[in-house]
Design an enzyme around this catalytic site. Structure first.
Site, PDB file in Angstrom:
ATOM      1  N   LYS A 111       0.814  -1.221   0.000  1.00  0.00           N
ATOM      2  CA  LYS A 111       0.000   0.000   0.000  1.00  0.00           C
ATOM      3  C   LYS A 111       0.841   1.261   0.000  1.00  0.00           C
ATOM      4  CE  LYS A 111      -4.438  -1.597   1.612  1.00  0.00           C
ATOM      5  NZ  LYS A 111      -5.496  -1.487   2.608  1.00  0.00           N
ATOM      6  N   LYS A 213      -5.152 -11.277  -6.600  1.00  0.00           N
ATOM      7  CA  LYS A 213      -6.265 -11.319  -5.654  1.00  0.00           C
ATOM      8  C   LYS A 213      -7.444 -10.488  -6.161  1.00  0.00           C
ATOM      9  CE  LYS A 213      -5.919  -8.915  -1.868  1.00  0.00           C
ATOM     10  NZ  LYS A 213      -5.560  -8.327  -0.578  1.00  0.00           N
ATOM     11  N   LYS A 216     -10.861  -4.556  -4.332  1.00  0.00           N
ATOM     12  CA  LYS A 216     -11.659  -3.387  -4.682  1.00  0.00           C
ATOM     13  C   LYS A 216     -10.840  -2.359  -5.446  1.00  0.00           C
ATOM     14  CE  LYS A 216     -12.125  -3.165   0.335  1.00  0.00           C
ATOM     15  NZ  LYS A 216     -13.100  -3.341   1.386  1.00  0.00           N
TER      16      LYS A 216
END
Ligand code: TYM
Length: 350
Positions: A111, A213, A216
């Site tokens: 991230k 994966k 979103k």
């Protein structure tokens, strides 16, 4: 009864990965456990500080919990910021955990990207807050998808270090129990946390690429099935899902090296509460032209009642807000009991 805790962030649309990896398990665990399910709004500001409609996002997760079958009266559904004890214990855990532990977290590395110096301090400390979420209730079982495994290992490390560093204080105040962690007998205030990650779909993959994966943040909406998708959209996404040209094998073993096939079979198995082997006993030898329509029917059958109820609840904000308020009160009472003891163990005057 064992105490179960888990959380879901109020960011973006919920997708099939969140449902199969987490929420569907939350529902199943209600029968034999005492469960606390949390919309982790404090976590949602770590990666992105300002959100257009945070109240709406929080309500939509609570609506998804209830629409999926979580009973907010028998169990607890609430939003994290309503219980300030989470943030208080997270601060203490920030002083227990080491910077090196946080730097090793793969989610932080992903991230934060290349510009780590510019990531929020909250993003680095994220797992401390997660440990606090669980341990402020001294919960023992945590249903999550595979991507949260490393964070739960860190939760165990934080609990272990707290227990060992404060062992004499814990004993002197009359708290804690004797347990064995690994080989080591200790007097523990916080229990070791067990992740519940199993099942046929612990890691649901993108429908466009079986090595990535389902998430979103994937720019392609075709990569995921959202909990709010209508039946036509679900059908279209499954029809367009990437596959290979071969027929399905007759055992799960034969899915090795076929990530897209393995993903679709895992999704089918999780939606049907079956194992991959059971699904392949039925579909082994069949082409995707047969399997995909069956998967579409099953996905629509399982998901559309949830979607319908979720939409209805999202419109009834007064009802959702009262569920969250009530859950928050009950959670706060429990969390405060732990915090009174923790403050005393550390030596804060109160
Ligand atoms: P979050 O909000 O990213 O995801 C919610 C849950 O969905 C699971 N999940 C998946 N499972 C299978 N396949 C996928 N593709 C997939 N994508 C997401 C996640 O593993 C998670 O269980 N840090 C957590 C929230 C959290 C938490 C906690 C969880 C905060 N405090 C305490 C447990 C206990 C998170 O960001 O989940």
């Amino acid at each position: 009864r064992p105490l179960v805790f888990s959380g879901v962030q109020p960011t973006g649309n919920l997708h099939l990965g969140n449902y199969l990896g987490a929420i569907r398990k939350f529902v199943a665990l209600q029968e034999n456990n005492d469960c606390i399910y949390c919309v982790v709004d404090l976590h949602s500001i770590t990666a992105q500080l300002v959100h257009d409609d945070l109240p709406g996002q929080i309500r939509s997760i609570a609506a998804a919990f209830v629409a999926s079958g979580i009973d907010p009266e028998k169990h607890i559904v609430f939003n994290q910021s309503a219980v300030p004890q989470h943030a208080e214990l997270a601060w203490i855990f920030n002083c227990v955990a080491r910077i090196g532990w946080m730097n090793r977290m793969t989610q932080f590395k992903d991230k934060a990207g290349k510009d780590r110096e510019n990531a929020s301090l909250g993003l680095l400390a994220y797992p401390s807050l997660m440990a606090a979420d669980i341990l402020v209730y001294r919960a023992t079982h945590v249903p999550v998808g595979d991507d949260q495994k490393q964070h739960l290992e860190l939760t165990r490390d934080i609990a272990q270090k707290f227990n060992i560093d404060f062992m004499e204080h814990i004993r002197a105040r009359g708290y804690g129990v004797d347990i064995v962690v690994g080989e080591e007998p200790i007097h523990a205030y916080f229990p070791p946390v067990e992740p519940l990650i199993g099942g046929p779909a612990p890691r649901v993959m993108s429908l466009r690429d079986g090595t990535k994966k389902m998430s979103k943040s994937d720019p392609s909406d075709l990569s995921r099935i959202n909990l709010l998708d209508d039946p036509e959209t679900i059908a279209k996404k499954i029809r367009k899902a990437k596959t290979d040209p071969d027929a399905l094998p007759s055992e799960a073993e034969g899915l090795k090296g076929r990530p897209e096939a393995e993903n679709l079979v895992g999704i089918y198995a999780a939606l049907a509460d079956r194992t991959k082997d059971q699904v392949l006993a039925e579909f082994g030898g069949q082409q995707f032209s047969v399997f995909k329509p069956a998967l579409i029917d099953l996905a629509v059958e399982v998901l559309s009642p949830i979607t319908g109820e979720m939409r209805r609840l999202m419109d009834d904000t007064a009802h959702i807000d009262s569920i969250l308020r009530n859950g928050g009160e009950r959670a706060r009472a429990r969390a405060e009991k732990t915090m009174r003891e923790v403050r005393e163990i550390i030596g804060f005057l109160q």
